[in-house]
Design a protein around this motif. Sequence first.
Motif, PDB file in Angstrom:
ATOM      1  N   CYS A  11       0.845  -1.210   0.000  1.00  0.00           N
ATOM      2  CA  CYS A  11       0.000   0.000   0.000  1.00  0.00           C
ATOM      3  C   CYS A  11       0.874   1.250   0.000  1.00  0.00           C
ATOM      4  CB  CYS A  11      -0.908   0.005   1.222  1.00  0.00           C
ATOM      5  SG  CYS A  11      -1.943  -1.444   1.334  1.00  0.00           S
ATOM      6  N   GLY A  12       1.781   1.368  -0.961  1.00  0.00           N
ATOM      7  CA  GLY A  12       2.678   2.518  -1.017  1.00  0.00           C
ATOM      8  C   GLY A  12       2.183   3.603  -1.952  1.00  0.00           C
ATOM      9  N   CYS A  67      -2.992  -5.655   1.822  1.00  0.00           N
ATOM     10  CA  CYS A  67      -1.943  -6.243   2.651  1.00  0.00           C
ATOM     11  C   CYS A  67      -0.729  -5.325   2.619  1.00  0.00           C
ATOM     12  CB  CYS A  67      -1.578  -7.612   2.082  1.00  0.00           C
ATOM     13  SG  CYS A  67      -0.129  -8.349   2.855  1.00  0.00           S
ATOM     14  N   LEU A  86       3.142  -4.791   5.029  1.00  0.00           N
ATOM     15  CA  LEU A  86       3.938  -5.155   6.204  1.00  0.00           C
ATOM     16  C   LEU A  86       3.649  -4.203   7.357  1.00  0.00           C
ATOM     17  CD1 LEU A  86       7.487  -5.814   4.657  1.00  0.00           C
ATOM     18  CD2 LEU A  86       5.847  -7.517   5.484  1.00  0.00           C
ATOM     19  N   ASN A 135      10.507  -3.700  -5.960  1.00  0.00           N
ATOM     20  CA  ASN A 135      10.947  -4.667  -6.975  1.00  0.00           C
ATOM     21  C   ASN A 135      11.604  -5.932  -6.423  1.00  0.00           C
ATOM     22  OD1 ASN A 135      10.168  -2.447  -8.358  1.00  0.00           O
ATOM     23  ND2 ASN A 135      11.975  -2.282  -9.632  1.00  0.00           N
ATOM     24  N   LYS A 150       6.049  -3.698 -12.395  1.00  0.00           N
ATOM     25  CA  LYS A 150       7.314  -4.060 -13.059  1.00  0.00           C
ATOM     26  C   LYS A 150       8.483  -3.908 -12.088  1.00  0.00           C
ATOM     27  CE  LYS A 150       7.617   0.585 -13.306  1.00  0.00           C
ATOM     28  NZ  LYS A 150       8.509   1.396 -12.487  1.00  0.00           N
ATOM     29  N   THR A 170       6.044   7.443   1.670  1.00  0.00           N
ATOM     30  CA  THR A 170       7.004   6.373   1.965  1.00  0.00           C
ATOM     31  C   THR A 170       8.442   6.857   1.751  1.00  0.00           C
ATOM     32  OG1 THR A 170       6.762   5.604  -0.293  1.00  0.00           O
ATOM     33  CG2 THR A 170       5.440   4.485   1.373  1.00  0.00           C
ATOM     34  N   PHE A 172      14.606   2.249  -3.869  1.00  0.00           N
ATOM     35  CA  PHE A 172      14.817   2.433  -5.312  1.00  0.00           C
ATOM     36  C   PHE A 172      16.312   2.506  -5.644  1.00  0.00           C
ATOM     37  CE2 PHE A 172      10.437   4.118  -5.247  1.00  0.00           C
ATOM     38  CZ  PHE A 172       9.933   3.649  -6.447  1.00  0.00           C
ATOM     39  N   LEU A 223      -0.944   5.071 -14.789  1.00  0.00           N
ATOM     40  CA  LEU A 223      -0.167   3.904 -14.377  1.00  0.00           C
ATOM     41  C   LEU A 223      -1.041   2.696 -14.038  1.00  0.00           C
ATOM     42  CD1 LEU A 223       2.533   5.567 -12.062  1.00  0.00           C
ATOM     43  CD2 LEU A 223       2.751   4.874 -14.450  1.00  0.00           C
TER      44      LEU A 223
HETATM   45  N1  LIG Z   1       6.144   5.243  -7.175  1.00  0.00           N
HETATM   46  C1  LIG Z   1       6.029   5.293  -8.493  1.00  0.00           C
HETATM   47  O1  LIG Z   1       6.048   6.367  -9.144  1.00  0.00           O
HETATM   48  C2  LIG Z   1       5.809   4.070  -9.272  1.00  0.00           C
HETATM   49  C3  LIG Z   1       5.315   4.201 -10.534  1.00  0.00           C
HETATM   50  C4  LIG Z   1       5.089   3.060 -11.281  1.00  0.00           C
HETATM   51  C5  LIG Z   1       5.397   1.841 -10.747  1.00  0.00           C
HETATM   52  N2  LIG Z   1       5.908   1.732  -9.513  1.00  0.00           N
HETATM   53  C6  LIG Z   1       6.250   0.391  -9.010  1.00  0.00           C
HETATM   54  O2  LIG Z   1       5.296   0.038  -8.014  1.00  0.00           O
HETATM   55  C7  LIG Z   1       5.918  -0.754  -7.007  1.00  0.00           C
HETATM   56  C8  LIG Z   1       5.728  -0.064  -5.670  1.00  0.00           C
HETATM   57  O3  LIG Z   1       6.307   1.237  -5.731  1.00  0.00           O
HETATM   58  P1  LIG Z   1       5.930   2.357  -4.669  1.00  0.00           P
HETATM   59  O4  LIG Z   1       6.573   3.588  -5.134  1.00  0.00           O
HETATM   60  O5  LIG Z   1       4.466   2.345  -4.401  1.00  0.00           O
HETATM   61  O6  LIG Z   1       6.716   1.788  -3.397  1.00  0.00           O
HETATM   62  P2  LIG Z   1       6.527   2.244  -1.880  1.00  0.00           P
HETATM   63  O7  LIG Z   1       7.827   2.036  -1.220  1.00  0.00           O
HETATM   64  O8  LIG Z   1       5.874   3.575  -1.819  1.00  0.00           O
HETATM   65  O9  LIG Z   1       5.458   1.177  -1.333  1.00  0.00           O
HETATM   66  C9  LIG Z   1       5.716  -0.188  -1.198  1.00  0.00           C
HETATM   67  C10 LIG Z   1       4.811  -0.727  -0.088  1.00  0.00           C
HETATM   68  O10 LIG Z   1       4.952  -2.147  -0.072  1.00  0.00           O
HETATM   69  C11 LIG Z   1       4.999  -2.555   1.296  1.00  0.00           C
HETATM   70  N3  LIG Z   1       5.681  -3.863   1.334  1.00  0.00           N
HETATM   71  C12 LIG Z   1       7.000  -4.119   1.122  1.00  0.00           C
HETATM   72  N4  LIG Z   1       7.218  -5.436   1.175  1.00  0.00           N
HETATM   73  C13 LIG Z   1       6.034  -6.028   1.439  1.00  0.00           C
HETATM   74  C14 LIG Z   1       5.628  -7.370   1.634  1.00  0.00           C
HETATM   75  N5  LIG Z   1       6.491  -8.390   1.562  1.00  0.00           N
HETATM   76  N6  LIG Z   1       4.331  -7.617   1.904  1.00  0.00           N
HETATM   77  C15 LIG Z   1       3.442  -6.602   1.973  1.00  0.00           C
HETATM   78  N7  LIG Z   1       3.768  -5.294   1.804  1.00  0.00           N
HETATM   79  C16 LIG Z   1       5.044  -5.014   1.540  1.00  0.00           C
HETATM   80  C17 LIG Z   1       5.743  -1.448   2.004  1.00  0.00           C
HETATM   81  O11 LIG Z   1       5.472  -1.452   3.392  1.00  0.00           O
HETATM   82  C18 LIG Z   1       5.189  -0.209   1.300  1.00  0.00           C
HETATM   83  O12 LIG Z   1       4.020   0.295   1.934  1.00  0.00           O
HETATM   84  C19 LIG Z   1       7.380  -0.873  -7.436  1.00  0.00           C
HETATM   85  O13 LIG Z   1       7.551  -2.036  -8.183  1.00  0.00           O
HETATM   86  C20 LIG Z   1       7.607   0.331  -8.330  1.00  0.00           C
HETATM   87  O14 LIG Z   1       8.648   0.111  -9.268  1.00  0.00           O
HETATM   88  C21 LIG Z   1       6.091   2.814  -8.731  1.00  0.00           C
END
Ligand SMILES: NC(=O)c1ccc[n+]([C@@H]2O[C@H](COP(=O)([O-])OP(=O)(O)OC[C@H]3O[C@@H](n4cnc5c(N)ncnc54)[C@H](O)[C@@H]3O)[C@@H](O)[C@H]2O)c1
Length: 377
Positions: free
Chosen positions: A12-13, A36, A38, A77, A98, A186, A191, A327
Amino acid sequence: MNKQLSVGLIGCGDVALCYYLPALKESKYVNLLAVCDLNRERAELVAKAFSVPKIYTDYKEMLKDKSIEAVVNLTPNTFHFQINRDVLASGRHLYTEKLMADNVEEATILVDEATKQGVKLASAPSVMLDPINIAVKKIIEAGVIGKISYVTSHNCHGGPASRGYFDSYKSLIASSGLLNWEEISTDPTWFYKKGSWGAMADLGVYGFAALTGILGPVKRLSAISGTSYDTVTVMGGTAKGKKIEVETDDCTLMVIDFGNGVFASVDSAWTVQATKSPTMEIYGSKGTITVSWTDAGSELEVYIDQIAENLNGWLRPSLADQTPWNLASGIDHFAKCVLYDEKLLIGGEHARHVVEIVQGAEVSSREGRTIELKTSF
Ligand SMILES: NC(=O)c1ccc[n+]([C@@H]2O[C@H](COP(=O)([O-])OP(=O)(O)OC[C@H]3O[C@@H](n4cnc5c(N)ncnc54)[C@H](O)[C@@H]3O)[C@@H](O)[C@H]2O)c1
């Protein structure tokens, strides 16, 4: 009433809050049953804001819930492969951010597991659902710009710690009115750490998925890749001011051969604070296609040589489908394909080819040689 797919979301990021949760809640094909993370507090805030009935902190517990038919994986990732494999092995359909795996061997395990289980495997980025990319492909296939010689593809911004990055997420969260950005943002450190695949996995993938979706699989590639900035400072959110050591490549330049005399130059960089370059330009014997992603949406222009005698010029085609792409645009498509057993346009084999491009670029740069690609889609 349409059928609905019961979905559980992991992670949930930022991307979940700003794009996927709104898309999942709005989709007429989806019933968002569980979230879900962590971080329990985070999962609770999200579940409350988006009215999601079930909360988990361990995805393996979530997978025991038989009412969940499909999973959306939005974790960092480095967790993708392990979670994706467990989700598929549990017989659930999967949509993953991805890269879907760290290398081709792992990606093949996922593709094979999905086939074995008879479930759908979809991966971001869903750029080939963007009406502009669909139009570009049609224009090329109709021969409007003639024989393609080469393409440029720019995939860059200031990086996940930059001011621009935080400002865009802050305004998106503020516009939803559901959550307080200062409370929920977050830490982007992951990254920049080893195993994340750096700017290529974060940004280059948009170019790789679009170019291969439009022109077909890559035959060979060559890359120069490395780290330009040894440290970055987080410019916003809860980790504001934190210094991060950059352990991954923040700048990768590639040349690609698609075969048949079609080439591309593609960059992936977290080192660009602003640019006026088009996102993609395609040069053909009879014209040029230029595409720009701007804050106001994407723009498409086509230059046609010899529209008629003594008449050349740039035209702005009007798209039949004006649906704005974002996205999370793959969610509706994924759920519809599962519910009605339709073919995915963002399937596992295409995503595996994109993984091979990223992996190939790293090997090419490190070993100083051209890499022949083995996978196709
Ligand atoms: N932020 C962006 O602009 C963006 C854009 C497109 C794609 N993405 C992709 O989306 C994915 C997430 O990116 P984000 O920026 O939202 O990351 P983030 O760090 O903001 O969020 C990730 C979330 O996942 C949770 N997490 C980590 N491991 C876990 C597990 N084992 N079980 C449950 N929860 C878990 C973390 O607590 C966190 O809340 C990545 O693959 C990223 O490449 C991100």
